[in-house]
Write an enzyme that holds these catalytic residues in place. Structure first.
Site, short mmCIF file in Angstrom:
data_model
loop_
_atom_site.label_atom_id
_atom_site.label_comp_id
_atom_site.label_asym_id
_atom_site.label_seq_id
_atom_site.Cartn_x
_atom_site.Cartn_y
_atom_site.Cartn_z
N ASP A 107 1.60 5.30 0.14
CA ASP A 107 1.00 6.43 0.84
C ASP A 107 0.52 7.49 -0.14
O ASP A 107 0.83 7.45 -1.34
CB ASP A 107 2.01 7.06 1.80
CG ASP A 107 2.40 6.14 2.95
OD1 ASP A 107 1.57 5.28 3.30
OD2 ASP A 107 3.51 6.28 3.48
N TYR A 131 12.00 0.44 -4.71
CA TYR A 131 11.57 1.83 -4.87
C TYR A 131 12.71 2.67 -5.41
O TYR A 131 13.89 2.34 -5.22
CB TYR A 131 11.16 2.43 -3.52
CG TYR A 131 9.82 1.99 -2.99
CD1 TYR A 131 8.68 2.76 -3.21
CD2 TYR A 131 9.69 0.82 -2.25
CE1 TYR A 131 7.45 2.36 -2.71
CE2 TYR A 131 8.46 0.42 -1.74
CZ TYR A 131 7.34 1.19 -1.98
OH TYR A 131 6.13 0.80 -1.48
N ARG A 159 0.84 -1.20 0.00
CA ARG A 159 0.00 0.00 0.00
C ARG A 159 0.87 1.25 0.00
O ARG A 159 1.60 1.50 0.96
CB ARG A 159 -0.90 0.01 1.23
CG ARG A 159 -1.92 -1.11 1.26
CD ARG A 159 -2.79 -0.99 2.51
NE ARG A 159 -3.83 -2.02 2.54
CZ ARG A 159 -4.77 -2.09 3.48
NH1 ARG A 159 -4.77 -1.21 4.47
NH2 ARG A 159 -5.68 -3.05 3.44
N ARG A 181 10.95 6.68 2.88
CA ARG A 181 11.09 8.14 2.92
C ARG A 181 11.88 8.58 4.14
O ARG A 181 12.56 9.60 4.11
CB ARG A 181 9.71 8.80 2.89
CG ARG A 181 9.02 8.61 1.55
CD ARG A 181 7.85 9.54 1.39
NE ARG A 181 6.71 9.14 2.19
CZ ARG A 181 5.98 9.95 2.94
NH1 ARG A 181 6.30 11.24 3.02
NH2 ARG A 181 4.94 9.50 3.61
#
Length: 272
Positions: A57, A118, A55, A206
């Site tokens: 953000d 990512y 999932r 992040r």
């Protein structure tokens, strides 16, 4: 009559105007627009069992998201070969299904995954991100030193408790295995971080990027990010990098479909 066909969907989206992946009341989400489009094709009351690899953000993008659904065999017989085209006509321009592939019912988009990868894009040029890339590239006002970024990143690779970099969930583990964490500078000058792990906690990527950027611009020593791995709670000294620079680019699965169930079982045990 009740036979179901499991279908893997490879999804791409611009997260700018989405409140993340997961469906939320009164909010525009990727799962929401996908479910609505599928409901138009197979009936809004048809249970789909939509399951996603990870999932994302609000504001985070994806070029390699994976999910699966379970369709009645009759519906799949009708849609086979045309589902991607039909979804393109129904979904908004900032979300697309690239492929729809039948898979064994042992395939689980979330638990069968072996890795998530990512990328985070940062422009440290004096003029900031190029206008056409402003939605997926962070502007950084301080010059970044690639060697410092790489040195700091090396200390975070491996299996560790990343509690300092995670938003902890009740009954959830913050132990993860990062298999790749590196930085490169592209010909256009943009600095790109690639982060790969078996899975990630919420806001983990992040947070890692935020810590590393403070090293790359000289405000922290290269050893500092790794010292936080001794903590068992979120580090207040770590700034979470903005969402829009982050993109989910790939999700990996076993090459042999016979391994889907075994991988899913192992992942469930690990996450417990």
């Amino acid at each position: 009559m009740n036979e179901l066909i499991r279908v893997r969907l490879d999804v791409t989206y611009d997260g700018t105007d989405f409140s993340g992946w997961a469906a939320q009341p009164q909010r525009r989400t990727v799962a929401g627009v996908l479910t609505e489009a599928l409901g138009t094709l197979v009936g809004a009351d048809t249970p789909l069992g939509l399951t996603v690899a990870g999932r994302t953000d609000a504001g985070v993008h994806a070029t390699g998201q994976v999910c699966h659904i379970d369709l009645p065999a009759a519906a799949w017989d009708e849609l086979d070969g045309t589902l991607v085209r039909r979804l393109a006509a129904l979904m908004p321009p900032d979300a697309r299904v690239r492929t729809a592939t039948p898979v064994p019912d042992t395939f689980d988009a979330r638990f069968s995954a072996t890795f998530r990868r990512y990328e985070y894009r940062v422009a440290d040029t004096r003029w900031g991100p190029e206008p056409l890339r402003r939605h997926d590239t962070l502007g950084w006002v301080r010059p970044l030193d690639l060697d410092r970024l790489r040195q700091a990143a090396a200390g975070l690779i491996g299996e560790h408790d990343y509690a300092a970099y995670c938003k902890r969930k009740e009954h959830g583990t913050t132990v993860r295995a990062i298999t790749a964490l590196d930085w490169r500078r592209q010909p256009d000058g943009v600095v790109v971080a690639t982060v790969q792990a078996d899975a990630f906690c919420q806001a983990m990527v992040r947070s890692l990027v935020g810590a590393l950027l403070s090293v790359g611009d000289g405000r922290r020593d290269p050893e500092w990010p790794a010292t936080l791995l001794t903590l068992r709670e979120r580090a207040s000294s770590v700034t979470v990098a903005p969402a829009h620079g982050l993109t989910l680019v790939a999700v990996g699965y076993p090459d042999d479909p016979a391994e889907y169930a075994r991988r899913a079982e192992a992942t469930r045990r690990l996450r417990a």
